[in-house]
Motif scaffolding. Structure first.
Motif, PDB file in Angstrom:
ATOM      1  N   THR A 423      43.542  17.852 -44.082  1.00 23.00           N
ATOM      2  CA  THR A 423      44.263  16.698 -44.634  1.00 23.00           C
ATOM      3  C   THR A 423      44.401  16.793 -46.146  1.00 23.00           C
ATOM      4  OG1 THR A 423      43.416  15.318 -42.839  1.00 23.00           O
ATOM      5  CG2 THR A 423      44.325  14.186 -44.754  1.00 23.00           C
ATOM      6  N   ILE A 424      43.301  17.086 -46.841  1.00 20.27           N
ATOM      7  CA  ILE A 424      43.388  17.112 -48.303  1.00 20.27           C
ATOM      8  C   ILE A 424      44.165  18.336 -48.793  1.00 20.27           C
ATOM      9  CG2 ILE A 424      41.257  15.793 -48.515  1.00 20.27           C
ATOM     10  CD1 ILE A 424      39.879  18.353 -49.484  1.00 20.27           C
ATOM     11  N   ILE A 425      44.168  19.423 -48.009  1.00 24.70           N
ATOM     12  CA  ILE A 425      44.966  20.588 -48.393  1.00 24.70           C
ATOM     13  C   ILE A 425      46.450  20.281 -48.244  1.00 24.70           C
ATOM     14  CG2 ILE A 425      45.645  22.901 -47.617  1.00 24.70           C
ATOM     15  CD1 ILE A 425      42.790  23.677 -47.464  1.00 24.70           C
ATOM     16  N   VAL A 426      46.838  19.643 -47.137  1.00 25.33           N
ATOM     17  CA  VAL A 426      48.250  19.299 -46.925  1.00 25.33           C
ATOM     18  C   VAL A 426      48.746  18.355 -48.012  1.00 25.33           C
ATOM     19  CG1 VAL A 426      49.825  18.039 -45.402  1.00 25.33           C
ATOM     20  CG2 VAL A 426      48.272  19.727 -44.450  1.00 25.33           C
ATOM     21  N   VAL A 427      47.952  17.329 -48.323  1.00 20.49           N
ATOM     22  CA  VAL A 427      48.350  16.406 -49.394  1.00 20.49           C
ATOM     23  C   VAL A 427      48.455  17.154 -50.725  1.00 20.49           C
ATOM     24  CG1 VAL A 427      47.655  14.370 -50.722  1.00 20.49           C
ATOM     25  CG2 VAL A 427      47.388  14.387 -48.233  1.00 20.49           C
ATOM     26  N   GLY A 428      47.562  18.111 -50.933  1.00 16.23           N
ATOM     27  CA  GLY A 428      47.631  18.924 -52.144  1.00 16.23           C
ATOM     28  C   GLY A 428      48.880  19.770 -52.209  1.00 16.23           C
ATOM     29  N   PHE A 429      49.293  20.328 -51.056  1.00 14.55           N
ATOM     30  CA  PHE A 429      50.525  21.119 -50.995  1.00 14.55           C
ATOM     31  C   PHE A 429      51.757  20.277 -51.337  1.00 14.55           C
ATOM     32  CE2 PHE A 429      49.000  24.451 -47.643  1.00 14.55           C
ATOM     33  CZ  PHE A 429      48.383  25.167 -48.654  1.00 14.55           C
ATOM     34  N   LEU A 430      51.790  19.049 -50.806  1.00 12.09           N
ATOM     35  CA  LEU A 430      53.011  18.254 -50.824  1.00 12.09           C
ATOM     36  C   LEU A 430      53.123  17.299 -52.013  1.00 12.09           C
ATOM     37  CD1 LEU A 430      53.222  17.373 -47.010  1.00 12.09           C
ATOM     38  CD2 LEU A 430      54.353  19.237 -48.240  1.00 12.09           C
ATOM     39  N   THR A 431      52.051  17.130 -52.766  1.00 14.88           N
ATOM     40  CA  THR A 431      52.101  16.200 -53.907  1.00 14.88           C
ATOM     41  C   THR A 431      51.648  16.890 -55.194  1.00 14.88           C
ATOM     42  OG1 THR A 431      49.834  15.387 -53.641  1.00 14.88           O
ATOM     43  CG2 THR A 431      51.552  14.287 -52.344  1.00 14.88           C
ATOM     44  N   LYS A 432      51.943  16.262 -56.314  1.00 15.44           N
ATOM     45  CA  LYS A 432      51.572  16.822 -57.618  1.00 15.44           C
ATOM     46  C   LYS A 432      50.658  15.898 -58.417  1.00 15.44           C
ATOM     47  CE  LYS A 432      54.354  20.274 -56.842  1.00 15.44           C
ATOM     48  NZ  LYS A 432      53.800  21.591 -56.455  1.00 15.44           N
ATOM     49  N   LYS A 433      50.584  14.616 -58.015  1.00 14.46           N
ATOM     50  CA  LYS A 433      49.850  13.659 -58.829  1.00 14.46           C
ATOM     51  C   LYS A 433      48.632  13.038 -58.152  1.00 14.46           C
ATOM     52  CE  LYS A 433      53.625  12.265 -61.892  1.00 14.46           C
ATOM     53  NZ  LYS A 433      54.356  11.123 -62.501  1.00 14.46           N
ATOM     54  N   VAL A 434      48.387  13.344 -56.887  1.00 16.85           N
ATOM     55  CA  VAL A 434      47.208  12.795 -56.201  1.00 16.85           C
ATOM     56  C   VAL A 434      45.957  13.380 -56.854  1.00 16.85           C
ATOM     57  CG1 VAL A 434      45.913  12.725 -54.046  1.00 16.85           C
ATOM     58  CG2 VAL A 434      48.394  12.400 -54.020  1.00 16.85           C
ATOM     59  N   PRO A 436      41.723  14.122 -57.868  1.00 14.41           N
ATOM     60  CA  PRO A 436      40.535  14.612 -57.131  1.00 14.41           C
ATOM     61  C   PRO A 436      39.771  13.515 -56.402  1.00 14.41           C
ATOM     62  CG  PRO A 436      40.647  15.617 -59.301  1.00 14.41           C
ATOM     63  CD  PRO A 436      41.716  14.578 -59.270  1.00 14.41           C
ATOM     64  N   ILE A 437      39.693  12.308 -56.986  1.00 12.80           N
ATOM     65  CA  ILE A 437      38.944  11.230 -56.338  1.00 12.80           C
ATOM     66  C   ILE A 437      39.549  10.889 -54.982  1.00 12.80           C
ATOM     67  CG2 ILE A 437      40.306   9.411 -57.463  1.00 12.80           C
ATOM     68  CD1 ILE A 437      36.547   9.319 -56.550  1.00 12.80           C
ATOM     69  N   ALA A 438      40.873  11.052 -54.836  1.00 11.41           N
ATOM     70  CA  ALA A 438      41.533  10.789 -53.558  1.00 11.41           C
ATOM     71  C   ALA A 438      41.098  11.805 -52.513  1.00 11.41           C
ATOM     72  CB  ALA A 438      43.050  10.822 -53.731  1.00 11.41           C
ATOM     73  N   ALA A 439      40.949  13.055 -52.929  1.00 13.28           N
ATOM     74  CA  ALA A 439      40.509  14.104 -52.006  1.00 13.28           C
ATOM     75  C   ALA A 439      39.093  13.833 -51.521  1.00 13.28           C
ATOM     76  CB  ALA A 439      40.600  15.465 -52.679  1.00 13.28           C
ATOM     77  N   LYS A 440      38.212  13.469 -52.426  1.00 10.15           N
ATOM     78  CA  LYS A 440      36.817  13.198 -52.056  1.00 10.15           C
ATOM     79  C   LYS A 440      36.719  11.986 -51.130  1.00 10.15           C
ATOM     80  CE  LYS A 440      34.981  15.074 -56.386  1.00 10.15           C
ATOM     81  NZ  LYS A 440      36.252  15.270 -57.095  1.00 10.15           N
ATOM     82  N   PHE A 441      37.459  10.926 -51.467  1.00 16.48           N
ATOM     83  CA  PHE A 441      37.427   9.737 -50.621  1.00 16.48           C
ATOM     84  C   PHE A 441      38.037  10.034 -49.253  1.00 16.48           C
ATOM     85  CE2 PHE A 441      39.001   5.728 -48.900  1.00 16.48           C
ATOM     86  CZ  PHE A 441      37.869   4.936 -49.029  1.00 16.48           C
ATOM     87  N   GLY A 442      39.091  10.841 -49.237  1.00 15.09           N
ATOM     88  CA  GLY A 442      39.726  11.213 -47.974  1.00 15.09           C
ATOM     89  C   GLY A 442      38.774  11.967 -47.065  1.00 15.09           C
ATOM     90  N   THR A 474      44.429   8.691 -43.345  1.00 12.03           N
ATOM     91  CA  THR A 474      43.826   9.306 -44.534  1.00 12.03           C
ATOM     92  C   THR A 474      44.894   9.751 -45.525  1.00 12.03           C
ATOM     93  OG1 THR A 474      41.991  10.092 -43.163  1.00 12.03           O
ATOM     94  CG2 THR A 474      42.224  11.074 -45.340  1.00 12.03           C
ATOM     95  N   CYS A 475      45.981  10.304 -45.023  1.00 10.76           N
ATOM     96  CA  CYS A 475      47.080  10.699 -45.916  1.00 10.76           C
ATOM     97  C   CYS A 475      47.630   9.491 -46.672  1.00 10.76           C
ATOM     98  CB  CYS A 475      48.208  11.361 -45.113  1.00 10.76           C
ATOM     99  SG  CYS A 475      47.862  13.050 -44.572  1.00 10.76           S
ATOM    100  N   ILE A 476      47.811   8.388 -45.949  1.00  8.19           N
ATOM    101  CA  ILE A 476      48.330   7.164 -46.586  1.00  8.19           C
ATOM    102  C   ILE A 476      47.370   6.666 -47.661  1.00  8.19           C
ATOM    103  CG2 ILE A 476      48.881   4.730 -46.183  1.00  8.19           C
ATOM    104  CD1 ILE A 476      49.914   5.589 -43.393  1.00  8.19           C
ATOM    105  N   ILE A 477      46.077   6.653 -47.355  1.00 11.77           N
ATOM    106  CA  ILE A 477      45.072   6.211 -48.330  1.00 11.77           C
ATOM    107  C   ILE A 477      45.108   7.091 -49.573  1.00 11.77           C
ATOM    108  CG2 ILE A 477      42.587   6.025 -48.768  1.00 11.77           C
ATOM    109  CD1 ILE A 477      42.264   5.187 -45.835  1.00 11.77           C
ATOM    110  N   MET A 478      45.196   8.397 -49.389  1.00 15.27           N
ATOM    111  CA  MET A 478      45.233   9.316 -50.525  1.00 15.27           C
ATOM    112  C   MET A 478      46.489   9.112 -51.366  1.00 15.27           C
ATOM    113  SD  MET A 478      43.747  12.891 -48.933  1.00 15.27           S
ATOM    114  CE  MET A 478      43.906  13.741 -50.524  1.00 15.27           C
ATOM    115  N   LEU A 479      47.612   8.860 -50.706  1.00 15.79           N
ATOM    116  CA  LEU A 479      48.857   8.622 -51.442  1.00 15.79           C
ATOM    117  C   LEU A 479      48.783   7.308 -52.231  1.00 15.79           C
ATOM    118  CD1 LEU A 479      51.488   9.734 -48.767  1.00 15.79           C
ATOM    119  CD2 LEU A 479      50.840  10.953 -50.852  1.00 15.79           C
TER     120      LEU A 479
END
Length: 533
Positions: A423-434, A436-442, A474-479
């Protein structure tokens, strides 16, 4: 014990080991790069063989045949949908990895998020390997090996006690192989054993069908098509172990994680000469996954008509082999099964050592200000492999007490480790501004939620659907976190490639062929095909 079978087992395994050693002896392991990535020099056949046989192990051979026997052919979806997942990884994931020049998938997370995210994910990977991956391949290898040679009866020993002995022996052999040969030895032996498994995949169904048909394999096929046809169906219902709807939810996500994020799989591909070689190797592995149905699923289908009382359904594959195969084939298949256990075990050990040495030990030395030498890193890498091996062989025998089938156990436990990372890798691929705290919480939210809903407050929903729902939430929360606390400087991918990143021009033609073959097999094993009778 049948000594002819055991002699064939020793001869084939020794031949494979000697040939692999001959191929690698001129490649000395003097650096961590040679130990972990074979100096990024593997050709496409070695890449394809390493990918395929690191995946096809005794956990899949034993587990999938067990589920076909107890349920139906719907379990083959795990392998067939891997083809689509691998093609997606080849086209989108691997170019990113090779462009950034990473050695481990957590390296990408450090570049995209921060060092602490990398450490957390590295730790999750290591726990996954020690608790789940390595013990499971050792356990199933021991179950199969004991079933083929009836060692517990030969030794006049309790079944569980005999598993302990076999597991420790396999762990010792595998650890020595990984420590002395590195990833090149693993890739070469994987390719040789990969060829062997397809020979066995043709021979075993032939002899089993011949036995079922009283000497006529055509009659054996007719028997399978004439009765118990519910086992032929690959389109799983809600009551089946793999409902068809899960192919489009959690199973797709799990396969994308496995082929595009799992360290011990990705590491095989990162050792390729260039991106084109990597993509050719993935195509070879895709064809292998389609053919592997012969070994992973068809024996379980035939066993439905031959084996009626089994104390442990996980033993269906070795029981079928002993019942229907001539002694020389039993020895040959025993060597394949033993090799299948060791290749995945070796790959897992090598990757665990890679993660620890490069992502934990080396940064710790740098923080201390110590001088770092290749010899020092190599020494620690090999010591860590020994430690992980000891932990894995100590845990493996206890899988014997798993409920609801071994394969379901493995896939359910995988959910704790796989999808949160994916999940956090996909969000990392597709976004530029999310941030680190979002990744940890996710990671925390996904893992805790899945754990609670699978154990403390179980919900009446298939675990693959549950994983897909948690992935979306989780993706929605990270976004949302990225919207509230965006990175001040948007992430920009930095090129740091060590190999050519020019893609293979012929990949799209082969992708279409592979997808059509995948769909054709699903139709064949469905009410539109042979399951309609």
């Amino acid at each position: 014990m049948d000594w002819l079978s055991f002699s064939v087992f020793l001869i084939f395994l020794s031949f494979t080991a000697l040939l692999a050693w001959h191929k690698i002896k001129r490649h000395k392991i003097k650096t961590v790069n040679s130990l972990f990535l074979a100096n990024r020099s593997l050709n496409f056949m070695l890449i394809g063989g390493a990918l395929l046989f690191s995946n096809i192990n005794t956990a899949t051979i034993i587990g999938e045949n067990e589920l076909v026997y107890t349920n139906n052919m719907s379990v083959m979806a795990w392998g067939l949908t891997s083809v689509l997942a691998m093609l997606v990884v080849s086209e989108f994931f691997m170019p990113i990895y090779l462009k950034t020049g990473i050695t481990t998938t957590p390296d990408y997370l450090e570049a995209r998020y921060d060092k602490s995210t990398k450490r957390v994910v590295t730790t999750i990977f290591l726990i996954s390997y020690v608790v789940n991956l390595l013990p499971s391949v050792l356990y199933t290898g021991a179950v199969a090996f004991n079933g083929l040679f009836k060692l517990s009866e030969v030794w006049h020993m309790d079944y569980w006690a005999s598993l302990w002995i076999i597991i420790w022996f396999m762990g010792l052999v595998g650890c020595l192989y990984a420590v002395l040969g590195g990833i090149r030895a693993i890739a070469v032996s994987d390719t040789l054993l990969g060829i062997g498994i397809f020979v066995g995949g043709i021979a075993l169904p032939y002899f089993a069908l011949k036995y079922l048909g009283n000497g006529d394999w055509h009659q054996g096929i007719e028997s399978i098509l004439a009765s118990k046809t519910n086992h032929l169906n690959s389109i799983g219902s809600q009551s089946d172990s793999v409902p068809f709807a899960t192919l489009f939810t959690g199973m797709l996500l799990m396969n994308l994680y496995y082929w595009g994020t799992e360290q011990y799989i990705v590491q095989q591909v990162l050792a390729s000469k260039d991106l084109a070689t990597c993509q050719k190797g993935i195509v070879v592995a895709c064809f292998g996954k389609i053919l592997s149905i012969l070994m992973l699923n068809i024996p379980g289908l035939i066993a439905v008509h031959l084996l009626f009382r089994l104390d442990n359904t996980a033993s269906v594959f070795p029981a079928l082999v002993r019942l229907t195969s001539p002694p020389y084939l039993i020895g040959y298949l025993a060597a394949i099964v033993f090799g299948a256990s060791l290749t995945t075990f070796n790959a897992g050990l090598n990757s665990a050592s890679t993660l620890f040495t490069l992502n934990i030990y080396k940064p710790w030395l740098e923080k201390k200000g110590d001088q770092i030498t290749e010899g020092q890193l190599l020494k620690m890498a090999k010591r860590f492999e020994l430690l992980v091996c000891f932990c894995a062989v100590s845990i493996a025998p206890f899988i014997f007490f798993a409920k609801n089938g071994f394969y379901n156990y493995v896939q359910t436990v995988n959910g704790f480790f796989s999808l949160p990372i994916f999940t956090i890798i996909v969000v990392g691929f597709l976004t530029k501004k999310v941030p680190p705290i979002a990744a940890k919480f996710g990671l925390l939210f996904f893992t805790v939620s899945y754990g609670v809903l699978e154990t403390i407050l179980p919900v009446k929903i298939h675990f693959l659907h549950l994983l897909a729902i948690l992935f979306g939430i989780t993706c929605i929360i990270m976004l949302i976190i990225g919207k509230i606390y965006p990175l001040q400087v948007p992430y920009k991918q930095q090129l740091n490639n060590f190999v050519s990143i020019q893609p293979w021009k012929g990949r799209h033609v082969f992708s279409i062929i592979l997808i059509l073959l995948m769909l054709a097999i699903f139709v064949l094993f469905s009410p539109l095909g042979i399951a309609s009778q």
